[in-house]
Design a protein around this motif. Structure first.
Motif, PDB file in Angstrom:
ATOM      1  N   GLY A 155     115.047  20.891   9.805  1.00 21.51           N
ATOM      2  CA  GLY A 155     116.113  19.943  10.093  1.00 21.51           C
ATOM      3  C   GLY A 155     117.283  20.027   9.134  1.00 21.51           C
ATOM      4  O   GLY A 155     117.324  20.851   8.217  1.00 21.51           O
ATOM      5  N   GLY A 156     118.247  19.149   9.377  1.00 18.23           N
ATOM      6  CA  GLY A 156     119.424  19.072   8.529  1.00 18.23           C
ATOM      7  C   GLY A 156     120.187  20.380   8.501  1.00 18.23           C
ATOM      8  O   GLY A 156     120.448  21.003   9.531  1.00 18.23           O
ATOM      9  N   ALA A 157     120.546  20.815   7.307  1.00 16.50           N
ATOM     10  CA  ALA A 157     121.299  22.063   7.147  1.00 16.50           C
ATOM     11  C   ALA A 157     120.446  23.285   7.465  1.00 16.50           C
ATOM     12  O   ALA A 157     120.963  24.392   7.535  1.00 16.50           O
ATOM     13  CB  ALA A 157     121.835  22.152   5.721  1.00 16.50           C
ATOM     14  N   ARG A 199     118.180  25.984  11.810  1.00 21.24           N
ATOM     15  CA  ARG A 199     117.747  27.265  12.365  1.00 21.24           C
ATOM     16  C   ARG A 199     116.580  27.868  11.585  1.00 21.24           C
ATOM     17  O   ARG A 199     116.227  29.021  11.789  1.00 21.24           O
ATOM     18  CB  ARG A 199     118.915  28.250  12.424  1.00 21.24           C
ATOM     19  N   GLN A 200     116.000  27.075  10.720  1.00 20.34           N
ATOM     20  CA  GLN A 200     114.800  27.505  10.025  1.00 20.34           C
ATOM     21  C   GLN A 200     113.638  26.592  10.402  1.00 20.34           C
ATOM     22  O   GLN A 200     113.829  25.409  10.681  1.00 20.34           O
ATOM     23  CB  GLN A 200     115.008  27.487   8.509  1.00 20.34           C
ATOM     24  N   GLN A 201     112.455  27.176  10.434  1.00 22.08           N
ATOM     25  CA  GLN A 201     111.248  26.413  10.688  1.00 22.08           C
ATOM     26  C   GLN A 201     110.205  26.785   9.641  1.00 22.08           C
ATOM     27  O   GLN A 201     110.269  27.847   9.027  1.00 22.08           O
ATOM     28  CB  GLN A 201     110.707  26.698  12.092  1.00 22.08           C
ATOM     29  N   LEU A 202     109.259  25.868   9.474  1.00 22.44           N
ATOM     30  CA  LEU A 202     108.180  26.090   8.522  1.00 22.44           C
ATOM     31  C   LEU A 202     106.956  26.556   9.311  1.00 22.44           C
ATOM     32  O   LEU A 202     106.431  25.812  10.148  1.00 22.44           O
ATOM     33  CB  LEU A 202     107.887  24.792   7.780  1.00 22.44           C
ATOM     34  N   MET A 203     106.543  27.793   9.076  1.00 22.82           N
ATOM     35  CA  MET A 203     105.399  28.353   9.788  1.00 22.82           C
ATOM     36  C   MET A 203     104.157  28.281   8.909  1.00 22.82           C
ATOM     37  O   MET A 203     104.172  28.693   7.755  1.00 22.82           O
ATOM     38  CB  MET A 203     105.656  29.808  10.187  1.00 22.82           C
TER      39      MET A 203
END
Length: 695
Positions: free
Chosen positions: A170-172, A175-179
């Motif tokens: 989320g936030g800035a 486009r990243q996720q925690l896998m």
């Protein structure tokens, strides 16, 4: 008419698994005596208790009302009309499917094949997100197959990735996720050149310790496609392995049954083993099931105390030396020296992936067995309910109902409270009753009502410090949950593996992978929930809790799929025309897409093709339409599917794990081509035109 596909050439192993897979994943479990030797009643038997009669009467009343309201019944040999629904199991509301498939499943199905690659539908592309050995922690070196070290592996992505969870940042970082990934087991024959299984070196053993466990790694989305790439050395990246610290919590923590010489408190455990499937909680943590932990422990067969010997045998801790010989390097893997150490494995682990400094917790309130999965849903008042399968032939299906409500929000107080939700509640085991027991003959022939279906009850085992099982304390129930299930007459199932409640309907889907011992002399015969003797293809069970209340004491059930080649009369696809579905064998992991379709990955395909990933509609006029989305390389299994709007993520586990294979004689060249070592990896698939998956 589709021709029956040839069977694989090694029928002596479960499903289509190679001997190499059986050896390293589960310690050749299929060649050992089935641990469950209880004489439980089976699905078709009459339930004697008043508690049971109440559950049956509730389900029967709802079925009667549904039939009176106009549900059609299929006569023997009749047309495939919709059968009278059991409680909560009528056709779910949904848009009528178009000619090219249900929404989310509009792709040309992949044909069964034996290609040594990941094969995806026309118009789709894929990439490898991360491979075994890629560095994810600061200071970790790049992977070098010829110069592996335990220190390096402790900072690199682990081996044999299984369950996958993707959580938002989320936030800035939108486009990243925690896998989060499980690393189920190691195959030293495919990891090390010249591996001598009788004399592993300390370095090889310590590398294997470091290659087990869990990985947390941030992944970056490509804004033009569904491609994902790993963000190496991110501050949230983490490795947890066989020597990492874990904490036992809940009612069995501190019990004399889990104390060892290294941990007289009975609360601190080193490591997590054989993590298979798992779950993602609404409060932002991940759950990880410890499955075939028994194989890591030596000298269980030498125990002479009858009580201890019975307990160890029920969990498959038998024999002398272990396969990997870890007991030579750490006495805790020697039951003769540390008799309680096996009791510290076989739990559900809860991890807070957003806090890299947190200690993961083994939740004893959820019971101890070979956990394949632990997937939650919430009651109307916000209490978590966890559904769990015990992946063993003739073992059981469970649920846990928390006594605490989840707190919403992201405050510290809410997060700390939610991290206690799985320590207090009631643990149950399932008992199923078929409504046409006399018509089940073991061939897979449908009963006269057109379905394998019936009612079920949840039998309470323990609540906090109170045992509901005569002759067992609460601590014994939690630590020896299988024995508790035996005592209360739970239903013996065909390897209940992954479990997933539908976010759309609340129905719960259970993958029953196979059981070739079903119906053999000395073993349970077919029943309505497990309707085929010598069951090599498996089935999918669908259940609905009474009144759509996950905390209820009863449920209605039916088989959603009976897997195998569609030309085989002993298969069933929720009543959908069988000439319009893909063949499927040995369902293992399951997940839902945003449209309510169930996605199924397979393990041990018995139909002559490599394993794969399949999508099937669960509602509307296309309910039961099953289509194959991808296949994996030679020797591999499809694991951990995550289905998002614009990507599908799968874990390709144990590629090249074929009998006779080794580092020197690889059976696969995936993912990096000839001359490179075979590496388990995570794969992302997306649609090349940028549109959503299957729309």
């Amino acid at each position: 008419m589709r021709k029956l596909l040839p069977l694989l050439s090694n029928p002596s192993h479960a499903g289509g698994r190679s001997a190499l897979t059986c050896r390293f994943r589960c310690g050749d479990a299929c060649f050992h005596e089935v641990p469950n030797t209880s004489d439980n009643e089976y699905v078709g038997d009459v339930i004697a208790s008043a508690y049971s009669r109440r559950s049956m009467m509730r389900a029967a009343a709802v079925v009667t009302v549904a039939a009176a309201a106009g549900g059609a019944v299929v006569a023997q040999g009749g047309s495939p009309a919709v059968a009278a629904p059991a409680e909560g199991l009528g056709a779910a509301p949904g848009a009528r499917g178009k000619a090219d498939g249900a929404r989310g499943l509009r792709f040309a199905p992949v044909a069964p094949n034996k290609d040594d690659k990941v094969t995806v539908p026309e118009g789709y592309a894929h990439n490898v997100v991360i491979r075994w050995g890629e560095p994810i922690l600061r200071g970790a070196p790049g992977f070098n197959a010829d110069k592996q070290t335990a220190k390096a592996q402790a900072g690199q992505f682990g081996y044999n990735n299984d369950f996958i969870s993707l959580l938002p940042l989320g936030g800035a970082y939108e486009r990243q996720q925690l896998m989060v990934a499980n690393h189920e087991y190691t195959d030293e024959v495919l990891m090390f050149k010249g591996y001598d299984s009788e004399n592993p070196t300390r370095e090889q053993v310590e590398i294997a310790w470091a290659a087990h466990g869990l990985s947390v790694v941030v992944v970056q989305e490509d804004h033009r496609s569904g491609k994902l790439t790993a963000v190496t050395r991110h501050q949230l990246n983490r490795r947890l392995h066989t020597t990492s610290e874990f904490r036992l919590t809940g009612p069995a923590a501190g019990s004399d049954l889990v104390k060892t010489s290294a941990d007289p408190s009975g609360t601190k455990v080193l490591g997590t083993l054989n993590n298979c499937a798992g779950g993602t909680t609404p409060w932002g943590t991940t759950l990880h099931g410890e499955e075939n932990f028994n194989q890591y422990f030596a000298n269980g067969g030498g125990v002479t105390d009858p009580v201890q010997a019975t307990r160890l045998k029920r969990y498959g801790v038998t024999g002398a030396a272990s396969e990997r010989k870890w007991e030579r390097f750490d006495k805790r893997f020697d039951v003769a020296q540390e008799p309680n150490e096996p009791h510290r494995f076989g739990w559900v682990v809860e991890l807070d992936p957003y806090d890299p400094d947190s200690t993961p917790r083994k939740r004893t309130a959820l019971g101890r067995f070979k956990h394949e999965a632990a997937q939650p849903r919430l009651t109307e008042d916000g209490r978590p309910v966890i559904y769990m399968g015990d992946d063993e032939r003739f073992d059981y299906f469970y649920k846990f109902v928390s006594s605490k409500r989840m707190k919403k929000g992201k405050s510290r107080a809410a997060r700390e409270h939610n991290l206690t939700l799985l320590d207090e509640g009631t643990l149950y085991v399932a008992k199923l009753t078929g409504d046409s027991p006399a018509e089940v003959d073991g061939t897979g022939k449908l009963p006269n009502d057109g379905e394998f279906d019936g009612s079920g009850q949840w039998i309470p085992l323990a609540t906090g410090d109170v045992s509901h099982v005569p002759g067992m304390t609460a601590e014994e129930v939690y630590v020896f949950t299988r024995l508790a299930g035996d005592k209360v007459g739970a239903t013996k199932m065909d390897r209940p593996e992954d479990v997933e409640p539908s976010p759309r309907t609340g129905r719960v889907y259970v993958a029953l992978t196979n059981n070739t011992n079903r119906g053999k002399a000395g073993y349970a015969a077919a029943d309505e929930a497990n309707p085929r003797n010598a069951n090599k293809h498996g089935q999918i069970l669908e259940l609905a809790e009474h009144w759509d209340d996950p905390a209820s004491d009863g449920f209605a059930w039916r088989l959603f799929l009976v897997a195998g080649d569609p030309n085989d009369p002993a298969t069933y696809f929720a009543g959908f025309p069988k000439d319009k579905v893909s063949p499927i064998s040995c369902p293992d992991n399951v997940a839902f897409d945003p449209y309510g379709n169930l996605w199924i990955s397979t393990d041990g395909n018995q139909l002559g093709s490599h394993d794969g990933l399949f999508g099937v509609a669960t509602h509307g006029e296309r309910r039961g339409e099953l289509k194959q989305f991808l296949t994996v390389p030679a020797g591999a299994e499809t694991c951990g599917p995550v289905i998002q709007d614009k990507r599908v993520i799968v874990a390709v586990q144990h590629p090249g794990e074929v009998d006779g294979a080794s580092v020197e004689k690889p059976a696969s060249t995936w993912p990096d081509g000839p001359g490179k070592i075979v590496r388990p990896s995570v794969v992302s698939v997306w649609r090349q035109d940028g549109r959503g998956i299957g729309v």
